[in-house]
Motif scaffolding. Structure first.
Motif, short mmCIF file in Angstrom:
data_model
loop_
_atom_site.label_atom_id
_atom_site.label_comp_id
_atom_site.label_asym_id
_atom_site.label_seq_id
_atom_site.Cartn_x
_atom_site.Cartn_y
_atom_site.Cartn_z
N GLU A 92 -18.57 -11.85 31.74
CA GLU A 92 -17.70 -12.97 32.47
C GLU A 92 -16.40 -12.40 32.70
N ALA A 93 -15.83 -11.74 32.12
CA ALA A 93 -14.35 -11.11 32.22
C ALA A 93 -14.41 -10.20 33.58
N LEU A 94 -15.57 -9.38 33.75
CA LEU A 94 -15.71 -8.46 34.72
C LEU A 94 -15.59 -9.30 36.09
N HIS A 95 -16.55 -10.31 36.16
CA HIS A 95 -16.69 -11.12 37.26
C HIS A 95 -15.63 -11.93 37.76
N THR A 96 -14.47 -12.39 36.73
CA THR A 96 -13.63 -13.43 36.94
C THR A 96 -12.42 -12.56 36.97
N ASN A 97 -12.31 -11.47 36.57
CA ASN A 97 -11.23 -10.82 36.50
C ASN A 97 -10.07 -11.31 35.40
N LYS A 98 -10.67 -11.65 34.57
CA LYS A 98 -9.90 -12.31 33.49
C LYS A 98 -9.65 -11.49 32.35
N GLN A 99 -8.15 -11.50 31.67
CA GLN A 99 -7.69 -10.59 30.61
C GLN A 99 -8.35 -10.99 29.43
N VAL A 100 -8.87 -9.83 28.64
CA VAL A 100 -9.51 -10.27 27.48
C VAL A 100 -8.69 -9.47 26.20
N TYR A 101 -8.91 -9.86 24.85
CA TYR A 101 -8.66 -9.17 23.73
C TYR A 101 -9.79 -8.61 23.28
N LEU A 102 -9.55 -7.43 23.14
CA LEU A 102 -10.75 -6.46 22.59
C LEU A 102 -10.66 -6.09 21.08
N THR A 103 -11.50 -6.20 20.33
CA THR A 103 -11.38 -5.56 19.01
C THR A 103 -12.49 -4.58 18.75
N TYR A 104 -12.28 -3.41 18.40
CA TYR A 104 -13.05 -2.27 18.44
C TYR A 104 -12.74 -1.45 17.18
N TYR A 105 -13.68 -0.73 16.84
CA TYR A 105 -13.73 0.14 15.91
C TYR A 105 -13.52 1.67 16.06
N LYS A 106 -12.64 2.45 15.71
CA LYS A 106 -12.45 3.55 16.04
C LYS A 106 -11.80 4.37 14.72
N ASN A 107 -12.49 5.61 14.35
CA ASN A 107 -11.79 6.41 13.34
C ASN A 107 -11.42 5.69 11.97
N GLY A 108 -12.41 4.75 11.65
CA GLY A 108 -12.14 4.08 10.34
C GLY A 108 -11.34 2.66 10.54
N GLN A 109 -11.01 2.35 11.70
CA GLN A 109 -9.82 1.31 11.92
C GLN A 109 -10.31 0.46 12.88
N SER A 110 -9.96 -1.15 12.59
CA SER A 110 -10.28 -1.98 13.45
C SER A 110 -8.94 -2.09 14.48
N ILE A 111 -9.12 -1.91 15.83
CA ILE A 111 -8.01 -1.82 16.66
C ILE A 111 -8.34 -3.18 17.68
N THR A 112 -7.02 -3.71 18.23
CA THR A 112 -7.08 -4.75 18.91
C THR A 112 -6.27 -4.25 20.21
N ASP A 113 -6.83 -4.73 21.34
CA ASP A 113 -6.00 -4.21 22.53
C ASP A 113 -6.32 -5.43 23.67
N THR A 114 -5.37 -5.43 24.50
CA THR A 114 -5.39 -6.43 25.56
C THR A 114 -5.51 -5.65 26.90
N GLY A 115 -6.51 -6.40 27.86
CA GLY A 115 -6.60 -5.56 29.04
C GLY A 115 -7.49 -6.35 30.08
N PHE A 116 -8.15 -5.54 30.82
CA PHE A 116 -9.15 -5.81 31.82
C PHE A 116 -10.33 -5.03 31.69
N ILE A 117 -11.50 -5.84 32.04
CA ILE A 117 -12.85 -5.18 32.03
C ILE A 117 -13.11 -4.82 33.41
#
Length: 111
Positions: A52-77
């Motif tokens: 949905e975010a890809l097709h509408t070009n809407k900004q998203v909050y992403l929470t992902y797991y990397k190196n033992g931590q949960s990281i939140t970032d904002t941007g576009f798919i």
């Protein structure tokens, strides 16, 4: 007469950078958390939100797991490949292209 001449001032940790690095590694290891396991329904919802975010070009909050931590970032798919476990994310701050694995995602929300 100056008695300090030729004497070096003592600096905490500066004389033993290996100890400081080792100490930082211990602290980081203690802060690590295990990667959350997602249900099939949660994974489907994440995939749906990404598309949905890809097709509408809407900004998203992403929470992902990397190196033992949960990281939140904002941007576009920019790209999603569900079968290849890959998506491309443009972060809002530096506008850098980040290739990431879908399996690292914990949560995605449209802003």
């Amino acid at each position: 007469m100056n008695h300090d001449r030729g004497m070096k001032k003592w600096k905490a940790f500066a004389s033993m950078p290996e100890q400081y690095i080792g100490l930082q590694e211990v602290i980081n290891k203690q802060l690590e958390v295990p990667q959350p396991l997602l249900t099939e329904e949660q994974m489907e919802q994440i995939n749906f939100t990404l598309i949905e975010a890809l097709h509408t070009n809407k900004q998203v909050y992403l929470t992902y797991y990397k190196n033992g931590q949960s990281i939140t970032d904002t941007g576009f798919i920019q790209f999603v490949d569900s079968l290849g476990d890959l998506f491309i994310f443009i972060d809002e701050v530096f506008e850098l292209e980040n290739k990431m694995k879908l399996s690292e995602l914990i949560d995605v929300r449209v802003v």
